[in-house]
Design a protein around this motif. Structure first.
Motif, PDB file in Angstrom:
ATOM      1  N   LEU A  39      10.632 -40.688  13.617  1.00 46.09           N
ATOM      2  CA  LEU A  39      10.569 -39.283  14.008  1.00 46.09           C
ATOM      3  C   LEU A  39       9.454 -39.036  15.018  1.00 46.09           C
ATOM      4  O   LEU A  39       9.623 -38.272  15.973  1.00 46.09           O
ATOM      5  N   VAL A  40       8.315 -39.686  14.797  1.00 45.19           N
ATOM      6  CA  VAL A  40       7.201 -39.529  15.728  1.00 45.19           C
ATOM      7  C   VAL A  40       7.582 -40.060  17.102  1.00 45.19           C
ATOM      8  O   VAL A  40       7.308 -39.447  18.136  1.00 45.19           O
ATOM      9  N   GLU A  41       8.260 -41.202  17.125  1.00 44.03           N
ATOM     10  CA  GLU A  41       8.682 -41.787  18.400  1.00 44.03           C
ATOM     11  C   GLU A  41       9.653 -40.867  19.127  1.00 44.03           C
ATOM     12  O   GLU A  41       9.549 -40.665  20.332  1.00 44.03           O
ATOM     13  N   THR A  42      10.590 -40.301  18.400  1.00 45.48           N
ATOM     14  CA  THR A  42      11.570 -39.423  19.047  1.00 45.48           C
ATOM     15  C   THR A  42      10.944 -38.092  19.439  1.00 45.48           C
ATOM     16  O   THR A  42      11.344 -37.502  20.444  1.00 45.48           O
ATOM     17  N   SER A  43       9.961 -37.618  18.687  1.00 45.39           N
ATOM     18  CA  SER A  43       9.345 -36.337  19.032  1.00 45.39           C
ATOM     19  C   SER A  43       8.441 -36.456  20.252  1.00 45.39           C
ATOM     20  O   SER A  43       8.176 -35.466  20.923  1.00 45.39           O
ATOM     21  N   ILE A  44       7.965 -37.641  20.547  1.00 43.43           N
ATOM     22  CA  ILE A  44       7.134 -37.827  21.736  1.00 43.43           C
ATOM     23  C   ILE A  44       7.972 -37.602  22.985  1.00 43.43           C
ATOM     24  O   ILE A  44       7.511 -37.033  23.980  1.00 43.43           O
TER      25      ILE A  44
END
Length: 140
Positions: A39-44
């Protein structure tokens, strides 16, 4: 000795069960951590916010203003004065005052009434107070 062995076996079984549950919890925690990392990777890499056209912005602003006006009207209607509330408050005040005087008279006479008579008297008093309050309100 057999009793001690049974107790040990029982607690060993419970310990093994707890260990299995702990392993499941740890596996779930790892899975959750991986999901959070994804999720963190996609939110970046979130796409840029969409720019609205003039007509779309105008429509959005109009709808927002309508919603605010409706909310304002609801709040205004809830905060307005209601004569019914005043009547009820006056009836409640008269009822409490009458109830206190009844208790004082009752304490002085030490003549307890039956619960049915007391309930009838209280109902009559409340109704009388409501009628008096309505008369006062209509006289104003």
């Amino acid at each position: 000795m057999d009793l001690i062995k049974e107790i040990n076996d029982k607690y060993l079984a419970l310990e093994a069960e707890i260990d299995q549950k702990l392993e499941k919890v740890q596996a779930e925690e790892l899975k959750l951590e991986r999901q959070n990392e994804k999720l963190v990777e996609t939110s970046i890499y979130t796409p840029a916010p969409r720019v609205l056209s003039y007509e779309e912005a105008l429509l959005r602003n109009t709808n927002t203003l309508k919603a605010l006006e409706i909310a304002k009207a609801r709040l205004r209607s809830r905060s307005t004065y209601s004569p019914v509330e005043k009547l009820l408050q006056q009836a409640l005040h008269n009822y409490k005052k009458e109830l206190e005087s009844l208790h004082e008279v009752k304490d002085k006479t030490n003549h307890p009434e039956s619960p049915e008579e007391e309930e009838d008297n209280l109902y009559d008093l409340v109704m009388q107070n409501v009628i008096e309050a309505k008369k006062q309100h209509t006289d104003l």
